[in-house]
Design a protein around this motif. Structure first.
Motif, PDB file in Angstrom:
ATOM      1  N   ALA A  79       0.837  -1.208   0.000  1.00 46.49           N
ATOM      2  CA  ALA A  79       0.000   0.000   0.000  1.00 46.49           C
ATOM      3  C   ALA A  79       0.870   1.254   0.000  1.00 46.49           C
ATOM      4  N   GLU A  80       1.929   1.248   0.804  1.00 46.91           N
ATOM      5  CA  GLU A  80       2.842   2.391   0.855  1.00 46.91           C
ATOM      6  C   GLU A  80       3.517   2.593  -0.510  1.00 46.91           C
ATOM      7  N   PHE A  81       3.905   1.492  -1.136  1.00 45.54           N
ATOM      8  CA  PHE A  81       4.553   1.573  -2.442  1.00 45.54           C
ATOM      9  C   PHE A  81       3.627   2.187  -3.484  1.00 45.54           C
ATOM     10  N   CYS A  82       2.369   1.755  -3.491  1.00 50.57           N
ATOM     11  CA  CYS A  82       1.405   2.286  -4.466  1.00 50.57           C
ATOM     12  C   CYS A  82       1.212   3.785  -4.301  1.00 50.57           C
ATOM     13  N   ARG A  83       1.127   4.243  -3.041  1.00 50.79           N
ATOM     14  CA  ARG A  83       0.975   5.680  -2.825  1.00 50.79           C
ATOM     15  C   ARG A  83       2.216   6.441  -3.331  1.00 50.79           C
ATOM     16  N   GLU A  84       3.405   5.858  -3.131  1.00 49.71           N
ATOM     17  CA  GLU A  84       4.640   6.492  -3.607  1.00 49.71           C
ATOM     18  C   GLU A  84       4.641   6.595  -5.133  1.00 49.71           C
ATOM     19  N   MET A  85       4.243   5.534  -5.816  1.00 52.32           N
ATOM     20  CA  MET A  85       4.240   5.531  -7.282  1.00 52.32           C
ATOM     21  C   MET A  85       3.183   6.491  -7.839  1.00 52.32           C
ATOM     22  N   GLU A  86       2.042   6.579  -7.161  1.00 59.60           N
ATOM     23  CA  GLU A  86       1.002   7.521  -7.605  1.00 59.60           C
ATOM     24  C   GLU A  86       1.527   8.951  -7.571  1.00 59.60           C
ATOM     25  N   ARG A  87       2.286   9.255  -6.524  1.00 58.64           N
ATOM     26  CA  ARG A  87       2.849  10.604  -6.426  1.00 58.64           C
ATOM     27  C   ARG A  87       3.960  10.816  -7.458  1.00 58.64           C
ATOM     28  N   SER A  88       4.817   9.811  -7.609  1.00 56.76           N
ATOM     29  CA  SER A  88       5.962   9.951  -8.520  1.00 56.76           C
ATOM     30  C   SER A  88       5.546  10.096  -9.973  1.00 56.76           C
ATOM     31  N   TYR A  89       4.507   9.341 -10.370  1.00 59.34           N
ATOM     32  CA  TYR A  89       4.075   9.332 -11.774  1.00 59.34           C
ATOM     33  C   TYR A  89       2.779  10.116 -12.008  1.00 59.34           C
ATOM     34  N   LYS A  90       2.340  10.836 -10.940  1.00 60.88           N
ATOM     35  CA  LYS A  90       1.129  11.655 -11.023  1.00 60.88           C
ATOM     36  C   LYS A  90      -0.077  10.832 -11.511  1.00 60.88           C
ATOM     37  N   LEU A  91      -0.276   9.699 -10.846  1.00 60.44           N
ATOM     38  CA  LEU A  91      -1.371   8.797 -11.168  1.00 60.44           C
ATOM     39  C   LEU A  91      -2.546   9.017 -10.222  1.00 60.44           C
ATOM     40  N   THR A  92      -3.702   8.527 -10.614  1.00 56.84           N
ATOM     41  CA  THR A  92      -4.913   8.674  -9.806  1.00 56.84           C
ATOM     42  C   THR A  92      -4.816   7.803  -8.558  1.00 56.84           C
TER      43      THR A  92
END
Length: 284
Positions: A147-160
């Motif tokens: 879950a932490e990883f997904c939030r990091e990737m959403e921020r890094s790649y500007k994903l929903t």
């Protein structure tokens, strides 16, 4: 973005599902399933080759630590509908590499596989928890870390941001997903019912279920993982270990009663035949 993670015993089962899809009734249907799946390996780490070669390489390395019963890491990353085509091939490989760092298998074997069989973009990562050296990759706190990883990737790649898998689905799709899980349970129950009728003990049941494509965990309880890496405890389908053992005893008693009844019927038939012979002899 939603991430899922599971550990497993069989690289063969995991790889076959990701490359070929669900097991079909015949070769023609299996070919159609593979065409629909459109599986493509977009990145290799410390391994290379086709499906069979990858399985062999992963299995050989996993033997370096036979004490680990579940050497398979199977992870999936799914994007929200509105993020379709936002990531290119390199982005996906980079996300997988970041995931490998997060879960400590960057120096171990893993492949990244994409599919085109659903209406939301996703990728799979199959990793070997065991490497040539160094510690085995840990699966502790895996859901929290994912879950932490997904939030990091959403921020890094500007994903929903997506916090629930159900947000991927329309209302009718949620119902269909629930029915799909129920169907898996019904299939498992059907196989267990057949196993109990054909087997004399719990070890034979285990062997029977493994031949049907299930990974079976047998200890103080029992659990089954199908070829899609979906795991059910026996108690979830009405077949806890104690229930299976009791049903086996009941089935054996039932079979013994049927044998005894058949013997009585045969004896009665013999007696009737003898009486007829004697009656014919007296008549003559």
């Amino acid at each position: 973005m939603i991430g899922k993670i599971a550990t497993g015993k069989s690289f063969r089962g995991c790889m076959q599902y990701l490359h070929e899809g669900r097991l079909q009734e015949n070769e023609e249907l299996q070919k159609l399933e593979m065409e629909k799946k459109q599986a493509e390996v977009i990145y290799y780490n410390q391994c290379f080759g086709n499906k069979k070669e990858l399985i062999r390489q992963f299995v050989e390395v996993s033997k370096l630590n036979p004490n680990v019963s579940k050497p398979v890491f199977h992870m999936s990353i799914s994007l929200a509908h509105q993020d379709a085509n936002r990531l290119d091939r390199q982005d996906k490989a980079d996300i997988a590499a970041a995931l490998a760092q997060k879960f400590d298998f960057a120096d171990k074997q893993y492949v990244v596989i994409t599919h085109a069989d659903t209406d939301h973009e996703h990728l799979h990562i199959v990793a070997n928890r065991i490497g040539y050296d160094g510690p085995t990759a840990s699966d502790s706190n895996s859901y929290k870390r994912m879950a932490e990883f997904c939030r990091e990737m959403e921020r890094s790649y500007k994903l929903t941001p997506v916090l629930s898998p159900n947000k991927f689905l329309k209302a009718e799709q949620r119902v269909a997903q629930s029915q799909r899980v129920d169907q898996r349970k019904e299939t498992l129950k059907k196989h267990l019912g057949h196993a109990i009728k054909q087997c004399a003990n719990i070890r034979q049941v285990k062997n029977y279920m493994e031949k049907q494509g299930y990974a079976v965990e047998l200890g103080r309880g029992i659990a089954f993982t199908d070829q899609q890496q979906v795991r059910f405890k026996g108690s979830q389908v009405g077949y806890a270990l104690l229930d299976i053992e009791n049903k086996l005893k009941q089935e054996q008693m039932k079979q013994q009663q049927q044998i005894q009844q058949q013997k009585r019927q045969e004896e009665l038939l013999k007696m009737q035949q003898q009486e007829r012979k004697q009656s014919h002899g007296i008549t003559r």
